[in-house]
Design an enzyme around this catalytic site. Structure first.
Site, PDB file in Angstrom:
ATOM      1  N   ARG A  50       0.804  -1.212   0.000  1.00  0.00           N
ATOM      2  CA  ARG A  50       0.000   0.000   0.000  1.00  0.00           C
ATOM      3  C   ARG A  50       0.845   1.273   0.000  1.00  0.00           C
ATOM      4  O   ARG A  50       0.335   2.367   0.220  1.00  0.00           O
ATOM      5  CB  ARG A  50      -0.954   0.006   1.198  1.00  0.00           C
ATOM      6  CG  ARG A  50      -1.986  -1.112   1.113  1.00  0.00           C
ATOM      7  CD  ARG A  50      -3.064  -0.961   2.157  1.00  0.00           C
ATOM      8  NE  ARG A  50      -4.080  -1.986   2.014  1.00  0.00           N
ATOM      9  CZ  ARG A  50      -5.139  -1.900   1.204  1.00  0.00           C
ATOM     10  NH1 ARG A  50      -5.302  -0.825   0.476  1.00  0.00           N
ATOM     11  NH2 ARG A  50      -6.014  -2.884   1.142  1.00  0.00           N
ATOM     12  N   GLN A  51       2.133   1.121  -0.255  1.00  0.00           N
ATOM     13  CA  GLN A  51       3.010   2.289  -0.267  1.00  0.00           C
ATOM     14  C   GLN A  51       3.082   2.952  -1.632  1.00  0.00           C
ATOM     15  O   GLN A  51       3.714   3.990  -1.786  1.00  0.00           O
ATOM     16  CB  GLN A  51       4.413   1.894   0.211  1.00  0.00           C
ATOM     17  CG  GLN A  51       4.453   1.572   1.694  1.00  0.00           C
ATOM     18  CD  GLN A  51       5.833   1.201   2.188  1.00  0.00           C
ATOM     19  OE1 GLN A  51       6.806   1.357   1.476  1.00  0.00           O
ATOM     20  NE2 GLN A  51       5.913   0.702   3.404  1.00  0.00           N
ATOM     21  N   CYS A  52       2.462   2.366  -2.630  1.00  0.00           N
ATOM     22  CA  CYS A  52       2.394   2.964  -3.958  1.00  0.00           C
ATOM     23  C   CYS A  52       0.931   3.153  -4.339  1.00  0.00           C
ATOM     24  O   CYS A  52       0.070   2.356  -3.958  1.00  0.00           O
ATOM     25  CB  CYS A  52       3.078   2.072  -4.999  1.00  0.00           C
ATOM     26  SG  CYS A  52       4.852   1.894  -4.747  1.00  0.00           S
ATOM     27  N   THR A  53       0.661   4.219  -5.073  1.00  0.00           N
ATOM     28  CA  THR A  53      -0.687   4.468  -5.561  1.00  0.00           C
ATOM     29  C   THR A  53      -0.967   3.532  -6.729  1.00  0.00           C
ATOM     30  O   THR A  53      -0.267   3.564  -7.738  1.00  0.00           O
ATOM     31  CB  THR A  53      -0.839   5.929  -6.015  1.00  0.00           C
ATOM     32  OG1 THR A  53      -0.463   6.785  -4.936  1.00  0.00           O
ATOM     33  CG2 THR A  53      -2.261   6.219  -6.414  1.00  0.00           C
TER      34      THR A  53
END
Length: 356
Positions: free
Chosen positions: A222-225
């Site tokens: 969830r650290q990248c869009t």
């Protein structure tokens, strides 16, 4: 022959042809002289700058702390594979140099710094010194800009740019992405110039909670869009085109907006909505409108006046104390009922409350 001079003439001719053939009201000198500050040099920062470059804008400042990753070049149009090797080059610097390679007449500068954000506690003296220097630079850049674009990938990193744009009464546009949807909105004028009953809201005006650290507890996935590839191009084009149209309106970001599209202000390029939401799922686009929230944690008089007087001390309070903004703006009292207000509706679009 001077190839750079030829390129300049050719680029100028593109805009002049538009002016001669379709839109005689286009002010080429206005576009050429506009200074743009882009908070975020990722997918949105790359795409927005490319569209503005096509309009003849030549002065850019990129602000980003990240480095080009191996996954970035296929989605972010200013980077290539070499930029991602050896740990990756700083995005802000690479983006600025890429624009210059595309067109040597560009004045672009990349600033590698982390935007101070609520909930990210100041841990030591060195961090405090870095934040002080970063705030000074950001304040100067925004104060001299014609427009500020908020293009970062989390809510809290949009807070300080919103405050700075409101403090200096600058045209500010927010762009945000979902998996198959986008949001583009223009912020209203400074709360120091208009009352909340008159002015348009900002990105935070729908919220009754202060921004906080949402990054530290994210899992790796969830650290990248995660978005459909085409949505960033669509949203960036809408934002850039809205900016160009606003730039040609005599009131610029003070141009009023209305709930009914036919009542919106317009320029020769078309209407000027405040808030646009689009979807690739059903290929739809809808416009919305919202007044400023008197107790907004970003653009209200409580915040702007405190920043104007206390500056860095105010910022440290926000960074170190999660409840500070809600207390300062009176939201804490509203939520507890002590302010005599009653929240009557709260959804994804607006906050409605009654006041005694």
């Amino acid at each position: 022959m001077d190839e750079k001079a030829l390129a300049t003439d050719a680029v100028d001719l593109n805009i002049k042809l538009m002016k001669w053939q379709a839109a005689p009201e286009v002010d080429t000198e206005l576009l050429k002289g506009a200074t743009i500050v882009l908070f975020g040099a990722g997918t949105l920062g790359c795409q927005v700058s490319r569209v503005l470059l096509g309009w003849g804008v030549r002065k850019f400042h990129f602000i980003d702390y990240g480095r080009v990753a191996h996954s970035n070049p296929v989605r972010q149009s200013l980077y290539n594979f070499e930029d991602s090797t050896a740990g990756g080059q700083p995005k802000a610097k690479v983006a600025a140099e890429a624009l210059k390679r595309i067109f040597p007449g560009v004045e672009a500068e990349g600033h590698v710094l982390s935007i101070p954000t609520p909930g990210h506690v100041v841990v030591d003296e060195k961090s405090a010194e870095t934040i002080a220097n970063d705030l000074l630079l950001l304040d100067q850049l925004v104060s001299k800009a014609d427009a500020v674009f908020l293009l970062t990938d989390n809510r809290e990193s949009r807070w300080l740019p919103t405050v700075l744009a409101a403090r200096h009464d600058k045209l500010a546009l927010t762009v945000a992405l979902g998996f198959d949807s986008y949001l583009v909105m223009r912020h209203g004028v400074s709360s120091l110039k208009q009352s909340h009953e008159e002015r348009l809201g900002c990105y935070f005006c729908n919220d009754v909670v202060a921004p906080m650290n949402t990054v530290s507890e994210r899992t790796l996935d969830r650290q990248c869009t995660v978005v459909r590839p085409g949505i960033s191009f669509l949203a960036s084009a809408v934002a850039a085109e809205l900016f160009v149209s606003l730039l040609h309106h005599p009131l610029r970001h003070a141009a009023p907006a209305h709930e009914e599209d036919e009542l919106n202000e317009s320029t020769f390029l078309g209407v000027l909505p405040q808030h646009l939401r689009g979807s690739l799922y059903d290929f739809s686009s809808s416009s919305f409108f919202g007044r400023a929230f008197e107790n907004c944690v970003a653009c209200s008089r409580f915040v702007i006046e405190r920043y104007a007087t206390d500056g860095l001390d105010f910022l440290f309070q926000v960074l170190n104390n999660p409840d500070y903004l809600q207390t300062l703006t009176g939201i804490k009292d509203i939520l507890s009922g002590d302010a005599g207000d009653e929240i009557i509706a709260l959804d994804n679009y607006c906050l409605l409350y009654t006041s005694d």
